[in-house]
Design an enzyme around this catalytic site. Structure first.
Site, PDB file in Angstrom:
ATOM      1  N   LYS A   1      18.527 -77.819  28.212  1.00  0.00           N
ATOM      2  CA  LYS A   1      18.097 -78.281  27.009  1.00  0.00           C
ATOM      3  C   LYS A   1      19.310 -78.394  26.030  1.00  0.00           C
ATOM      4  O   LYS A   1      20.038 -77.391  26.078  1.00  0.00           O
ATOM      5  CB  LYS A   1      17.097 -77.028  26.222  1.00  0.00           C
ATOM      6  CG  LYS A   1      16.206 -77.591  25.449  1.00  0.00           C
ATOM      7  CD  LYS A   1      15.165 -76.348  25.207  1.00  0.00           C
ATOM      8  CE  LYS A   1      14.091 -77.004  24.241  1.00  0.00           C
ATOM      9  NZ  LYS A   1      12.991 -75.910  24.017  1.00  0.00           N
TER      10      LYS A   1
ATOM     11  N   GLU B   1      -3.652 -70.482  25.721  1.00  0.00           N
ATOM     12  CA  GLU B   1      -4.415 -69.929  24.413  1.00  0.00           C
ATOM     13  C   GLU B   1      -5.708 -69.506  25.012  1.00  0.00           C
ATOM     14  O   GLU B   1      -6.217 -68.453  24.204  1.00  0.00           O
ATOM     15  CB  GLU B   1      -4.459 -71.060  23.519  1.00  0.00           C
ATOM     16  CG  GLU B   1      -3.356 -71.459  22.864  1.00  0.00           C
ATOM     17  CD  GLU B   1      -2.496 -72.674  23.518  1.00  0.00           C
ATOM     18  OE1 GLU B   1      -1.580 -73.076  23.013  1.00  0.00           O
ATOM     19  OE2 GLU B   1      -3.054 -73.077  24.552  1.00  0.00           O
TER      20      GLU B   1
ATOM     21  N   ARG C   1      -8.236 -75.139  21.655  1.00  0.00           N
ATOM     22  CA  ARG C   1      -8.236 -75.050  22.977  1.00  0.00           C
ATOM     23  C   ARG C   1      -8.963 -73.741  23.447  1.00  0.00           C
ATOM     24  O   ARG C   1      -9.433 -73.631  24.390  1.00  0.00           O
ATOM     25  CB  ARG C   1      -6.938 -75.181  23.546  1.00  0.00           C
ATOM     26  CG  ARG C   1      -6.179 -76.248  23.447  1.00  0.00           C
ATOM     27  CD  ARG C   1      -4.545 -76.297  24.191  1.00  0.00           C
ATOM     28  NE  ARG C   1      -4.503 -77.606  24.726  1.00  0.00           N
ATOM     29  CZ  ARG C   1      -3.540 -77.914  25.389  1.00  0.00           C
ATOM     30  NH1 ARG C   1      -2.841 -77.142  26.171  1.00  0.00           N
ATOM     31  NH2 ARG C   1      -3.397 -79.168  25.887  1.00  0.00           N
TER      32      ARG C   1
END
Length: 655
Positions: free
Chosen positions: A289, A375, A403
């Site tokens: 990254k 979640e 969710r």
């Protein structure tokens, strides 16, 4: 003219040699740093997928082959090679979206930027291709190692792997650094041998030979079956030592890698192998990254996952420091509460810093749990923790509560669990667009029995209401607040017996024209509306319920003493707070008219918060104009007439 300016379509990449491709990769990184520095956006993830994206577009044929990006924040390179080079208004109103957007390009497939869903999309698209006679078209899903912490991804893998003929290529962009030693050193020496093995393993003859001997040995006697089990276990052990294949091959999916995701030749060779296999394959690519940008690589927290406006040379922010953010206020207060109470436990879904739990984690590392992008699991696990005597505080972005709704309803609320859910970035969030606006929670939460819902208007009320929330031990509590900086403190002129704050009164006596109910951060706008109405001789009362669920009884009493009620919220008005107040009023026999002001049931495009609110008519001038018309009787819902007066009508002055 640079190389990038010659790329208008992915096919343009195929005429470039490897040396030119490396030049293009470097040019793209320079372009991203210079442009994202001016607008803000997801910089680190895109710097990490340059070679990976170029390789995918050289090996596969978009849009005939569908390329699906999980989350989508790493799609900037994809946008560039599909002809979208105007990044001057990235994530700004009318400009380029920060995620894939079908209205921008035929090369964009999935617009939703919620993680872990790409493999389900790939499963569905590839299944459709089979059933419509287009089974020779490939589906390429680019998914991060972080997204694989979400259970939905593995549900999809289970289905994809079951069908050996579907042409699905899963590219795992692994930038978690858990396999960092495999780049350089021993990995360099073994790279050639690994690629040779991958070529053998993805050849159809290899699979045929394995199946032949498997059948022969299993059909033999006990010794043959024992021989098969021994050979199979040895093969699997060597493979697991060689590369972390994990569940993929256990599910029957072919695995290639790991490959250096910044080595264009290695990436293309792995993708060519995957394409030639003509069945479900996973290509495991190791990436960095923030690759190629020293300030991003040096940023320990998240390698510049998302940045504001920065100096491209240093990576330092050039934005003026604003007021304290809602997130930081919450972060400080929950850490202080955790100091006082040993039963407080924080739960985050792979977003420790963005949701404000970092300070608590530093002080109480054993009491902050990161469940990954899961979640649903977070909410049910919280219910279990509550059963075990703890008080969990689950911190999520408001959009991601969608969710976990079933778990909040059936695992937390049904069991009367003392769980606090803190929703960051509630309401209109701005530049991230439709899937990131936290505009659904106020409506969704209305139907959860026993739930308590608070919406603080300023920092003091956030701290106050958070403490009230964690004091509830027999029901779920939810605290929601906006993105960005907290506004100025708004003091109440009076607090009623049930906790409702009176923020302003315009006019004398108990009977007034308009009761304005302000939800959370809309308090400042409500006060502005009241002031505009006062300039036209319309009297009003402005209240902040603080807790919008259950509806405070004093709100109903106040509604009976006003001619019309106006509720202002930054969630969808269908089934929202205003709608709930109306129901409670009718149940109590109060027939005062009520006008719900909120967001339409639409997917709202990106722009600043103020731009989006203005686009849908949620502004102080517009609300005051409409309310005045309702008081004058020229717009429904009509305000109740004053005693002894007919319903008035008249000309509406311009405010």
């Amino acid at each position: 003219m640079g190389l990038l300016e010659t790329i208008d379509d992915p096919r343009d990449l195929r005429g470039l040699g490897m040396a030119r491709m490396k030049e293009l990769a470097a040019e793209i990184r320079g372009f991203l740093i210079a442009n994202v520095a001016r607008t803000g956006g997801h910089l680190g993830p895109n710097l990490g997928v340059v070679e990976l994206t170029l390789g995918i577009h050289r090996v596969f044929d978009s849009p005939r082959d569908s390329i699906v990006f999980d989350t989508g924040h790493q799609s900037y390179v994809h946008k560039l090679v599909t002809g979208r080079r105007d990044f001057s208004t990235l994530r700004q109103e009318g400009g380029l979206a920060g995620y894939p957007d079908r209205s921008e390009s035929i090369h964009d497939v999935v617009e939703s930027s919620h993680a872990s869903s790409s493999l389900s999309w790939a499963d569905g698209i590839s299944r459709a291709r089979q059933l419509t006679g287009e089974g020779d078209r490939y589906v390429v899903a680019v998914v991060g190692d972080g997204a694989l912490t979400g259970g939905m991804a593995w549900e999809a893998v289970n289905n994809i792997a079951a069908d050996k003929d579907r042409r699905v290529v899963i590219v795992v962009n692994d930038n978690g650094r858990s396999y960092a030693p495999t780049i350089g050193g021993l990995a360099d020496q073994l790279a050639g041998l690994r690629q040779t093995l991958d070529k053998v393993r993805t050849h159809k003859a290899y699979e045929g030979t394995l199946d032949f001997w498997k059948q022969r040995l299993q059909e033999g006697g006990a010794v043959s079956r024992f021989t098969y089990k021994s050979l199979h276990a040895t093969k699997k052990g060597i493979k697991d030592w060689w590369a972390p294949q994990g569940l993929f091959e256990d599910l029957g999916m072919k695995y290639i890698g790991p490959v250096d995701g910044h080595n264009l030749a290695a990436v293309e060779e792995a993708l060519q192998l995957a394409r030639s296999y003509r069945g479900p394959v996973i290509v495991h690519a190791l990436t960095e990254k923030g690759r190629g940008y020293a300030p991003a690589r040096a940023h320990e927290a998240d390698q510049f996952h998302a940045v504001g406006v920065i100096d491209p040379e240093t990576g330092e922010s050039v934005e003026r420091p604003g007021a304290q953010s809602w997130t930081s206020v919450f972060g400080e207060e929950i850490a202080d509460i955790a100091d006082e109470r040993a039963d407080i436990v924080g739960i985050t879904g792979a977003m420790l810093i963005p949701v404000g739990l970092k300070t608590m984690a530093e002080r109480h590392p054993a009491r902050v749990v990161d469940v990954g992008i899961a979640e649903q699991h977070a909410l049910t696990s919280a219910a279990g923790m509550a059963f075990g005597g703890l008080h969990p505080v689950v911190a999520l972005y408001a959009t991601f509560l969608n969710r976990a709704f079933d778990q909040l309803l059936m695992d937390v609320a049904l069991h009367g669990a003392g769980v606090t859910v803190v929703l960051d970035r509630a309401g209109v969030t701005g530049p991230d667009g439709p899937s990131h606006h936290g505009m659904w929670d106020l409506s969704l939460l209305q139907i959860v029995p026993g739930l308590h819902l608070a919406a603080p208007r300023d920092a003091t009320r956030l701290r106050e209401e958070l403490r009230e929330a964690v004091a509830v031990s027999d029901a779920p509590t939810v605290l929601r607040f906006s993105k960005g900086s907290v506004g100025a403190e708004i003091e109440a002129v009076e607090r009623l017996h049930d906790g409702v704050d009176i923020l302003a009164r315009h006019g004398d006596g108990e009977e007034r024209d308009v009761l304005i109910v302000a939800v959370g951060s809309m308090a400042d706008m409500a006060l502005d509306v009241a002031g505009r109405l006062a300039d036209q001789g319309v009297t009003s009362t402005v209240v902040d319920p603080r807790w919008v669920l259950p509806v405070p009884r004093s709100i109903i009493g106040l509604a009976a003493r006003h001619r019309i009620v106006v509720s202002i919220e930054d969630g969808v008005k269908a089934g929202g707070v205003g709608s709930r107040i109306r129901q409670e009023m009718r149940a109590a026999g109060v027939d005062t008219a009520l006008n719900e002001v909120g967001l339409p049931v639409e997917f709202l495009q990106h722009g600043s918060r103020n731009q989006v609110l203005a686009r849908v008519g949620v502004t102080a001038p517009r609300i005051a104009q409409d309310t005045l018309a309702q008081v004058l009787g020229t717009k429904v819902p009509f305000a109740r007439p004053r005693p002894g007066q007919d319903l008035p009508t008249g000309q509406i002055p311009q405010l």
